[in-house]
Design a protein around this motif. Sequence first.
Motif, PDB file in Angstrom:
ATOM      1  N   PHE A 201      -5.927   3.852   2.604  1.00 11.77           N
ATOM      2  CA  PHE A 201      -6.169   3.887   1.160  1.00 11.77           C
ATOM      3  C   PHE A 201      -4.939   3.405   0.401  1.00 11.77           C
ATOM      4  O   PHE A 201      -5.046   2.655  -0.579  1.00 11.77           O
ATOM      5  CB  PHE A 201      -6.532   5.312   0.728  1.00 11.77           C
ATOM      6  CG  PHE A 201      -6.694   5.486  -0.754  1.00 11.77           C
ATOM      7  CD1 PHE A 201      -7.884   5.140  -1.383  1.00 11.77           C
ATOM      8  CD2 PHE A 201      -5.661   5.995  -1.524  1.00 11.77           C
ATOM      9  CE1 PHE A 201      -8.038   5.292  -2.752  1.00 11.77           C
ATOM     10  CE2 PHE A 201      -5.802   6.155  -2.897  1.00 11.77           C
ATOM     11  CZ  PHE A 201      -6.991   5.808  -3.511  1.00 11.77           C
ATOM     12  N   ALA A 202      -3.765   3.814   0.855  1.00 13.41           N
ATOM     13  CA  ALA A 202      -2.513   3.478   0.163  1.00 13.41           C
ATOM     14  C   ALA A 202      -2.260   1.976   0.129  1.00 13.41           C
ATOM     15  O   ALA A 202      -1.541   1.483  -0.751  1.00 13.41           O
ATOM     16  CB  ALA A 202      -1.341   4.193   0.824  1.00 13.41           C
ATOM     17  N   GLN A 203      -2.833   1.225   1.060  1.00  8.57           N
ATOM     18  CA  GLN A 203      -2.638  -0.223   1.065  1.00  8.57           C
ATOM     19  C   GLN A 203      -3.217  -0.878  -0.177  1.00  8.57           C
ATOM     20  O   GLN A 203      -2.826  -1.981  -0.556  1.00  8.57           O
ATOM     21  CB  GLN A 203      -3.284  -0.826   2.325  1.00  8.57           C
ATOM     22  CG  GLN A 203      -2.665  -0.365   3.624  1.00  8.57           C
ATOM     23  CD  GLN A 203      -1.179  -0.675   3.716  1.00  8.57           C
ATOM     24  OE1 GLN A 203      -0.744  -1.785   3.414  1.00  8.57           O
ATOM     25  NE2 GLN A 203      -0.403   0.320   4.116  1.00  8.57           N
ATOM     26  N   HIS A 204      -4.171  -0.211  -0.826  1.00  8.50           N
ATOM     27  CA  HIS A 204      -4.833  -0.777  -2.003  1.00  8.50           C
ATOM     28  C   HIS A 204      -4.489  -0.009  -3.280  1.00  8.50           C
ATOM     29  O   HIS A 204      -5.048  -0.282  -4.332  1.00  8.50           O
ATOM     30  CB  HIS A 204      -6.352  -0.758  -1.799  1.00  8.50           C
ATOM     31  CG  HIS A 204      -6.796  -1.469  -0.560  1.00  8.50           C
ATOM     32  ND1 HIS A 204      -6.888  -2.847  -0.496  1.00  8.50           N
ATOM     33  CD2 HIS A 204      -7.132  -1.007   0.673  1.00  8.50           C
ATOM     34  CE1 HIS A 204      -7.294  -3.200   0.722  1.00  8.50           C
ATOM     35  NE2 HIS A 204      -7.441  -2.103   1.442  1.00  8.50           N
ATOM     36  N   ALA A 205      -3.581   0.955  -3.168  1.00 14.43           N
ATOM     37  CA  ALA A 205      -3.291   1.841  -4.295  1.00 14.43           C
ATOM     38  C   ALA A 205      -1.863   1.652  -4.792  1.00 14.43           C
ATOM     39  O   ALA A 205      -1.040   0.990  -4.159  1.00 14.43           O
ATOM     40  CB  ALA A 205      -3.520   3.294  -3.877  1.00 14.43           C
ATOM     41  N   GLU A 206      -1.600   2.242  -5.946  1.00 14.89           N
ATOM     42  CA  GLU A 206      -0.279   2.201  -6.564  1.00 14.89           C
ATOM     43  C   GLU A 206       0.249   3.619  -6.707  1.00 14.89           C
ATOM     44  O   GLU A 206      -0.492   4.532  -7.084  1.00 14.89           O
ATOM     45  CB  GLU A 206      -0.355   1.559  -7.958  1.00 14.89           C
ATOM     46  CG  GLU A 206      -0.880   0.141  -7.962  1.00 14.89           C
ATOM     47  CD  GLU A 206      -1.089  -0.409  -9.362  1.00 14.89           C
ATOM     48  OE1 GLU A 206      -1.620  -1.526  -9.462  1.00 14.89           O
ATOM     49  OE2 GLU A 206      -0.737   0.285 -10.341  1.00 14.89           O
ATOM     50  N   THR A 207       1.524   3.813  -6.440  1.00 14.94           N
ATOM     51  CA  THR A 207       2.124   5.111  -6.717  1.00 14.94           C
ATOM     52  C   THR A 207       2.270   5.256  -8.231  1.00 14.94           C
ATOM     53  O   THR A 207       2.398   4.254  -8.951  1.00 14.94           O
ATOM     54  CB  THR A 207       3.504   5.249  -6.059  1.00 14.94           C
ATOM     55  OG1 THR A 207       4.419   4.313  -6.665  1.00 14.94           O
ATOM     56  CG2 THR A 207       3.424   4.998  -4.558  1.00 14.94           C
ATOM     57  N   PRO A 208       2.273   6.469  -8.753  1.00  7.90           N
ATOM     58  CA  PRO A 208       2.469   6.652 -10.197  1.00  7.90           C
ATOM     59  C   PRO A 208       3.789   6.070 -10.691  1.00  7.90           C
ATOM     60  O   PRO A 208       3.878   5.588 -11.820  1.00  7.90           O
ATOM     61  CB  PRO A 208       2.427   8.179 -10.349  1.00  7.90           C
ATOM     62  CG  PRO A 208       1.594   8.657  -9.209  1.00  7.90           C
ATOM     63  CD  PRO A 208       1.932   7.736  -8.069  1.00  7.90           C
ATOM     64  N   GLU A 209       4.812   6.099  -9.843  1.00 10.29           N
ATOM     65  CA  GLU A 209       6.117   5.569 -10.245  1.00 10.29           C
ATOM     66  C   GLU A 209       6.114   4.049 -10.381  1.00 10.29           C
ATOM     67  O   GLU A 209       6.889   3.480 -11.168  1.00 10.29           O
ATOM     68  CB  GLU A 209       7.182   5.991  -9.225  1.00 10.29           C
ATOM     69  CG  GLU A 209       7.498   7.467  -9.214  1.00 10.29           C
ATOM     70  CD  GLU A 209       6.471   8.293  -8.468  1.00 10.29           C
ATOM     71  OE1 GLU A 209       6.504   9.532  -8.586  1.00 10.29           O
ATOM     72  OE2 GLU A 209       5.613   7.699  -7.757  1.00 10.29           O
ATOM     73  N   PHE A 210       5.257   3.379  -9.618  1.00 12.47           N
ATOM     74  CA  PHE A 210       5.214   1.916  -9.606  1.00 12.47           C
ATOM     75  C   PHE A 210       5.075   1.351 -11.014  1.00 12.47           C
ATOM     76  O   PHE A 210       5.800   0.425 -11.404  1.00 12.47           O
ATOM     77  CB  PHE A 210       4.058   1.461  -8.722  1.00 12.47           C
ATOM     78  CG  PHE A 210       3.818  -0.025  -8.711  1.00 12.47           C
ATOM     79  CD1 PHE A 210       4.678  -0.878  -8.050  1.00 12.47           C
ATOM     80  CD2 PHE A 210       2.708  -0.563  -9.356  1.00 12.47           C
ATOM     81  CE1 PHE A 210       4.455  -2.248  -8.025  1.00 12.47           C
ATOM     82  CE2 PHE A 210       2.469  -1.929  -9.337  1.00 12.47           C
ATOM     83  CZ  PHE A 210       3.347  -2.775  -8.674  1.00 12.47           C
TER      84      PHE A 210
END
Length: 270
Positions: A201-210
């Motif tokens: 999932f993380a491969q397509h997601a953004e961290t809030p800090e990004f």
Amino acid sequence: MTHSSDTTVAVVTGASRGAGRGIARALSNCGWRVYATGRTVVETGDEAIAVPLDHRDDTAVAALFARVERENGRLDLLVNNAAAVHDELTGPNPFWEKPIDLVDILDVGLRSAYVASWYAAPLLLRSRAGLIVFTSSPGSVCYMHGPAYGAQKAGIDKMAADMGVDFRDTPVDVVSLWMGILLTEKMREVFGGDPVGLRDFAQHAETPEFTGYVIDALFRDPDRAALSGHTLISAELAQRYGVTDEEGRTPPSHREMLGAPRTPSEVIVR
């Protein structure tokens, strides 16, 4: 108490969790003096100043910006992120089968962003290069979570376009920024027992800090004025500026899957 004129000053609304909290933390990491608002006060970074605030209360909002003026004399960045997101926002049911309270996002999410910008504008005009960023999503152009959410995001994008017109020939720029799928604390909990699923999932997601690091890079762009009034995709700006997340990744843009931002008309009727 006043602070060095070299320190950039930001207000991030809705910073008690999720995207707002991550944005405030990232800006703090980049050396900003950050006022982070939220109904629930939480730590967002060593340097962030947590301000308990309900954005339904215009008087409290006015007091916040009076404090920023008193302590700094100006404001460099306003991130309008606060929104009343109902727990039952997502789901397949039509809007009339969901609680009517979902419409509160038009109060805290749309109206509140206008109010914060109204109070912030005189302080931003004192900055050498003020910036307003609205956090938005492709829900402004595609069906996402129903009509209340979609109307709020479309309204945010249009508000940025129109404020960009009013701020022309000033040091202040305005953009609406589409964030991608966010890897928030709540989302991590969903994958609590599935590390492989979380990794995929993380491969397509953004961290809030990004998003916060992207905003910092946008603020420092000498050609930023050309973007004012437009809706931009965070992942695409990251590619432009060479911004990565904490793990060195640049999350993908979802333009092809979810749609493209609308281009504002050049017509101005006063």
